[in-house]
Design a protein around this motif. Sequence first.
Motif, mmCIF file in Angstrom:
data_model
loop_
_atom_site.group_PDB
_atom_site.id
_atom_site.type_symbol
_atom_site.label_atom_id
_atom_site.label_comp_id
_atom_site.label_asym_id
_atom_site.label_seq_id
_atom_site.Cartn_x
_atom_site.Cartn_y
_atom_site.Cartn_z
ATOM 1 N N TYR A 157 -4.668 7.048 -7.604
ATOM 2 C CA TYR A 157 -3.255 6.717 -7.771
ATOM 3 C C TYR A 157 -3.062 5.952 -9.076
ATOM 4 O O TYR A 157 -3.946 5.215 -9.513
ATOM 5 C CB TYR A 157 -2.764 5.825 -6.629
ATOM 6 C CG TYR A 157 -2.803 6.465 -5.274
ATOM 7 C CD1 TYR A 157 -1.731 7.212 -4.804
ATOM 8 C CD2 TYR A 157 -3.904 6.305 -4.444
ATOM 9 C CE1 TYR A 157 -1.764 7.790 -3.546
ATOM 10 C CE2 TYR A 157 -3.946 6.876 -3.178
ATOM 11 C CZ TYR A 157 -2.871 7.615 -2.736
ATOM 12 O OH TYR A 157 -2.900 8.187 -1.490
ATOM 13 N N ARG A 162 0.247 2.814 -4.235
ATOM 14 C CA ARG A 162 -0.389 4.083 -3.866
ATOM 15 C C ARG A 162 0.667 5.121 -3.433
ATOM 16 O O ARG A 162 0.527 5.782 -2.427
ATOM 17 C CB ARG A 162 -1.452 3.871 -2.808
ATOM 18 C CG ARG A 162 -2.676 3.156 -3.357
ATOM 19 C CD ARG A 162 -3.734 2.911 -2.315
ATOM 20 N NE ARG A 162 -4.991 2.489 -2.905
ATOM 21 C CZ ARG A 162 -5.241 1.264 -3.376
ATOM 22 N NH1 ARG A 162 -4.309 0.350 -3.333
ATOM 23 N NH2 ARG A 162 -6.423 0.974 -3.903
ATOM 24 N N THR A 163 1.693 5.243 -4.271
ATOM 25 C CA THR A 163 2.722 6.263 -4.027
ATOM 26 C C THR A 163 2.686 7.355 -5.092
ATOM 27 O O THR A 163 3.214 8.438 -4.856
ATOM 28 C CB THR A 163 4.125 5.634 -4.008
ATOM 29 O OG1 THR A 163 4.368 4.948 -5.239
ATOM 30 C CG2 THR A 163 4.270 4.658 -2.842
#
Length: 170
Positions: A157, A162-163
């Motif tokens: 990421y 962590r998108t």
Amino acid sequence: FVAKFLDGIEDFSTYVEVDPNAHVSITQTKVSFTGMTEAESTYVYRDKGISHFGGDFEHYLTAEISDTTPSPAGALVWMLANDIGDRQAIRAQNSPYLEILHYYNTSEGYHWLINEGFNGNVYYDEYSSHTSLNPVYLTVGRDESIGNHGMLYLHLYSDAARTALVDTLT
């Protein structure tokens, strides 16, 4: 790098440091290293005991690589193995292991690899780019419900939440 496990932040101050040339610095939440060469036997470990990683697991790490000279340059960021020792010793014993590597080469760019060693064979997947992911937020784990022996995966990421998934290696 910094590792966060499912039960919270991993306490690196409980780890054993093998560092004859004083290149590693450890705090409770961070392991840093500078000036190491490939020929050195330097590592930090903790023996988690037999079968500790015998099922599903997921680890969260943040890695920041600030110097990749001389080129090529590489760093072992994370490893699980049945034996204790540096990377070369574990690989030479043909012991099973799982590892995450960062590698840089001027002509090839930046690489992240996930490797599994078993019975002298190495299975891997790789992410390559001419743009550095720095810092990079890693989620590494195993899902035992996939296949005969489970599946090892690495999610890369570009953000701490962590998108923004960059790639998934298996």
